[in-house]
Design a protein around this motif. Structure first.
Motif, PDB file in Angstrom:
ATOM      1  N   PRO A  18       5.239   1.713  -3.965  1.00 53.44           N
ATOM      2  CA  PRO A  18       4.575   0.881  -2.959  1.00 53.44           C
ATOM      3  C   PRO A  18       4.347  -0.527  -3.506  1.00 53.44           C
ATOM      4  O   PRO A  18       4.050  -0.676  -4.693  1.00 53.44           O
ATOM      5  N   PRO A  19       4.479  -1.556  -2.668  1.00 58.44           N
ATOM      6  CA  PRO A  19       4.188  -2.915  -3.133  1.00 58.44           C
ATOM      7  C   PRO A  19       2.732  -3.002  -3.613  1.00 58.44           C
ATOM      8  O   PRO A  19       1.837  -2.473  -2.961  1.00 58.44           O
ATOM      9  N   ALA A  20       2.522  -3.644  -4.745  1.00 60.34           N
ATOM     10  CA  ALA A  20       1.194  -3.661  -5.367  1.00 60.34           C
ATOM     11  C   ALA A  20       0.139  -4.255  -4.435  1.00 60.34           C
ATOM     12  O   ALA A  20      -0.968  -3.718  -4.295  1.00 60.34           O
ATOM     13  N   VAL A 380       6.013  -3.871   6.812  1.00 58.98           N
ATOM     14  CA  VAL A 380       6.177  -2.411   6.835  1.00 58.98           C
ATOM     15  C   VAL A 380       7.249  -2.076   7.872  1.00 58.98           C
ATOM     16  O   VAL A 380       7.255  -2.641   8.977  1.00 58.98           O
ATOM     17  N   LEU A 381       8.154  -1.164   7.502  1.00 57.00           N
ATOM     18  CA  LEU A 381       9.226  -0.749   8.403  1.00 57.00           C
ATOM     19  C   LEU A 381       9.131   0.750   8.638  1.00 57.00           C
ATOM     20  O   LEU A 381       8.999   1.521   7.685  1.00 57.00           O
ATOM     21  N   ALA A 405       9.618  -4.900   2.045  1.00 60.06           N
ATOM     22  CA  ALA A 405       8.855  -4.054   2.958  1.00 60.06           C
ATOM     23  C   ALA A 405       9.206  -2.584   2.754  1.00 60.06           C
ATOM     24  O   ALA A 405      10.376  -2.220   2.807  1.00 60.06           O
ATOM     25  N   PRO A 406       8.220  -1.728   2.505  1.00 58.59           N
ATOM     26  CA  PRO A 406       8.494  -0.304   2.371  1.00 58.59           C
ATOM     27  C   PRO A 406       8.943   0.303   3.698  1.00 58.59           C
ATOM     28  O   PRO A 406       8.554  -0.173   4.775  1.00 58.59           O
ATOM     29  N   VAL A 407       9.767   1.353   3.605  1.00 54.46           N
ATOM     30  CA  VAL A 407      10.204   2.084   4.789  1.00 54.46           C
ATOM     31  C   VAL A 407       9.400   3.380   4.866  1.00 54.46           C
ATOM     32  O   VAL A 407       9.330   4.118   3.888  1.00 54.46           O
TER      33      VAL A 407
END
Ligand code: ATP
Ligand code: MG
Length: 640
Positions: A18-20, A380-381, A405-407
């Motif tokens: 995950p992005p920090a 976020v996707l 962006a996390p999926v």
């Protein structure tokens, strides 16, 4: 499942933490899992308190008569009040609820205050038409704001809506009107699709039954319509109503909507959802899984309102959270193939929720198109509707999400009402192709034929092991079918109809329907895996795989592929590629290159039709296809 096939997916070793920044400020952190595990009902009760209740419940869950659940027993609330009025009362009247974009380029910006006025007027209009608590209303509209207004107006007065996708035929619409005994149909003269007005009203005229007292018609395209005794214009009736309307609280178990599943597996089932539990889970999951920051995010769910995703994540989830959403009327290629990305840039969309079928289409159109637009707002996707193959996941992450962006791959169904299995963007390390873990408060497992949980590293049937707030309450008018379809394969377990695998970490990989598993020389091979292997080849944009009856092997694998890029596709090379990735047993016997694939309106491949082709039969019922001309172009390409 063969060992070879099994190891393939599990050989996917790319990992995306995950992005920090997102993790540091995430709405929901790791502790939610433990909290829910400790006290599942207490966990949901706390989430229900995110809503505004007129009367508190006395019992969180009544499961004394399974599988017919009652959640938040004795509680009362109004869904429309929760989605609209309370935000205005909280001072958010000026916040945009919808940035609506018509396909021709006309736009409307609707604030929460505007929405409240519209919903109140529509609720008063329903009352004038004699529609109230307990009545059913069929909604057959294009993707225009009135669709959301109509749903909310029904919810407000306690009428149960049944939204029917605006592309369905008169027969399909009539069957649904009849089954629900609808008193009112809300439709439009037409809607825009691929640059042309496409009529809706004539279809409604052909679909009416005796129970329908009125047809309320929105003027969208201005095309000519035939007018009958039951017809009323929306602008004549709704616009002159008062914008004052008091939302009456309804029982937590009051029927909110019926939604007929798409019917890729037989006669459509009228899935019934109710009020308190449904809204609790739709609202909470929307906030949790998309890490929604309602005051800054711009959220866009591309699903049609006629699908459950449109209900839970275009209307009820986002509005209950006071989110700002984009709503788009048309197709992604009108007037050009960058239309979606243009909208992302224009509205600075930060959360995007779409389906793998769309992602693969964009992959096919090429990387250059999204690269023309500024999509740095995306953070976020989401993906929903079918398994997302690792290549599509990575492409989505890189080309649309800029690698930042996390999926979140969200598994759920019409029957579950809301998301069930999904990563949390601030918690979960993403694995391309995996839906990962049940969300906090959800209990799922993968079991074998005897309902024993399979070991990590093996596959089986996906089941839900405990009731959840947004679960379907029944099939409208057919409780026996509800029991038989979902609850009778194993005692006390909900059978989703899907296959899944657990990897060595116990994370879940969805394999699509269990009916889509082929039996080749005694080995079970899932169509999803072979498709995924094919799409992993640089020359393949999309693939559909079926098992065709074969005198030698029982079933032989036939693959239909759409080419990516220019020039002829070397079919032998593709066969070798599948053999190398999955093992020789999974090598397709035949690969046919086609220009398009037959899909339902929600983007799912109708394999039954491809099986007809593969087995050399006359093509069966094609009426649920999004585009019936697709079959002609496939037949032409194959020289049939
Ligand atoms: P019908 O049941 O009438 O044939 P349908 O199953 O296509 O219709 P939906 O309820 O819209 O109608 O789709 C739910 C199904 O979609 C799931 O059971 C599963 O097969 C598939 N699905 C949805 N999301 C995912 C996902 N993230 N990963 C894998 N499969 C998914
Ligand atoms: Mg289904």
């Amino acid at each position: 499942m063969t060992q070879e096939a099994l190891s393939n997916l599990l050989r996917e070793h790319r990992r995306f933490p995950p992005p920090a920044e997102l993790a540091a400020h995430a709405n929901v952190g790791e502790s939610a899992y433990a909290e829910a595990a400790e006290d599942r009902l207490g966990f949901w009760a706390t989430r229900a308190e995110r809503l505004t209740w007129a009367k508190p419940w006395t019992q969180v869950l009544d499961w004394s008569n399974p599988p017919f659940a009652k959640w938040f027993v004795g509680g009362e609330l109004n869904v429309a009040y929760n989605c609209v009025d309370r935000h205005v009362e909280a001072g958010l009247g000026d916040r945009v609820a919808f940035y609506w974009e018509g396909e021709p380029g006309d736009t409307r910006t609707i604030t929460y205050a505007d929405l409240k006025d519209e919903v109140c007027k529509a609720a008063n209009a329903l009352a004038e038409l004699g529609v109230g608590k307990g009545d059913r209303v069929a909604i057959y509209l294009p993707m225009i704001p009135e669709a959301a207004v109509a749903m909310l107006a029904c919810a407000r007065v306690g009428a149960t809506h049944s939204v029917v996708f605006g592309g369905f035929s008169a027969d399909a619409l009539r069957a649904r009107i009849e089954d629900a005994q609808a008193k009112l149909v809300i439709t439009a003269d037409g809607g825009y699709r691929r640059g042309v007005p496409s009529a809706l009203k004539p279809t409604v005229d052909k679909a009416l039954t005796d129970t329908v007292e009125h047809v309320l018609v929105v003027r969208r395209t201005g095309q000519d319509v035939e007018w009958g005794g039951r017809d009323v214009w929306w602008h004549d009736l709704v616009d002159r109503q008062s914008a004052e309307h008091v939302a009456r609280p309804l029982d937590a178990e009051h029927p909110l909507f019926i939604l007929y599943t798409s019917g890729t597996t037989g006669k459509p089932k009228g899935i019934l959802h109710t009020t308190g539990g449904y809204l609790t889970q739709a609202s909470f999951t929307h906030w949790e899984v998309f890490d929604l920051k309602a005051d800054t995010d711009v959220y866009w769910c591309t699903a049609d309102i006629g699908w459950v995703t449109g209900h839970s994540y275009l209307v009820y989830g986002p509005l209950s959270n006071a989110a700002t959403s984009v709503m788009y009327e048309g197709t992604p290629d009108t007037p050009h193939r960058g239309r979606w990305w243009e909208l992302v840039e224009k509205y600075r969309v930060s959360v995007l929720y779409t389906a793998p079928t769309a992602i693969r289409t964009f992959m096919k159109w090429g990387d250059a198109i999204p690269a023309e637009f500024d999509m740095t707002s995306l953070r976020v996707l989401g993906s929903v509707g079918e398994p997302i193959n690792p290549e599509a996941y990575v492409w989505y992450r890189e080309r649309i999400g800029g690698g930042r962006a996390p999926v979140v791959d969200t598994w759920w169904q019409t029957e579950t009402g809301a998301m069930m299995i999904s990563p949390l963007p601030g918690v979960t390390e993403g694995k391309p192709g995996a839906a990962m873990r049940p969300l906090p408060g959800v209990s799922a497992d993968v079991v074998d034929e005897e309902a024993n949980p399979v070991a990590d590293g093996s596959g089986g049937f996906l089941v839900l092991t405990e009731p959840w707030p947004s679960m379907a309450r029944t099939i409208w008018g057919d409780p026996d079918r509800f029991v038989k379809t979902y609850w009778s394969r194993w005692d006390g377990l909900y059978f989703a109809g899907d296959g899944a695998k657990k990897d060595e970490d116990g994370d879940l990989w969805m394999l699509g329907r269990v009916d889509d598993v082929m039996l080749v020389s005694g080995h079970n091979i899932s169509t999803t895996e072979v498709e995924s292997a094919l799409v992993g080849h640089p020359r393949v944009a999309e693939a559909a795989v079926v098992g065709a009856t074969d005198p030698v092997t029982g079933q032989a694998i036939a693959a239909f592929v759409i080419a990516r890029g220019e020039g002829d596709v070397d079919v032998e090379e593709l066969r070798a590629h599948v053999a190398a990735t999955l093992g020789p047993i999974a090598k397709p016997k035949r690969i046919l290159v086609v220009p398009e694939l037959p899909k339902t309106r929600s983007g799912k491949i109708v394999r039954r039709i491809l099986q007809d082709i593969a087995e050399g039969r006359e093509i069966g019922d094609a009426t649920t296809l999004a585009d019936t001309t697709v079959m002609d172009s496939i037949k032409k390409a194959l020289g049939l």
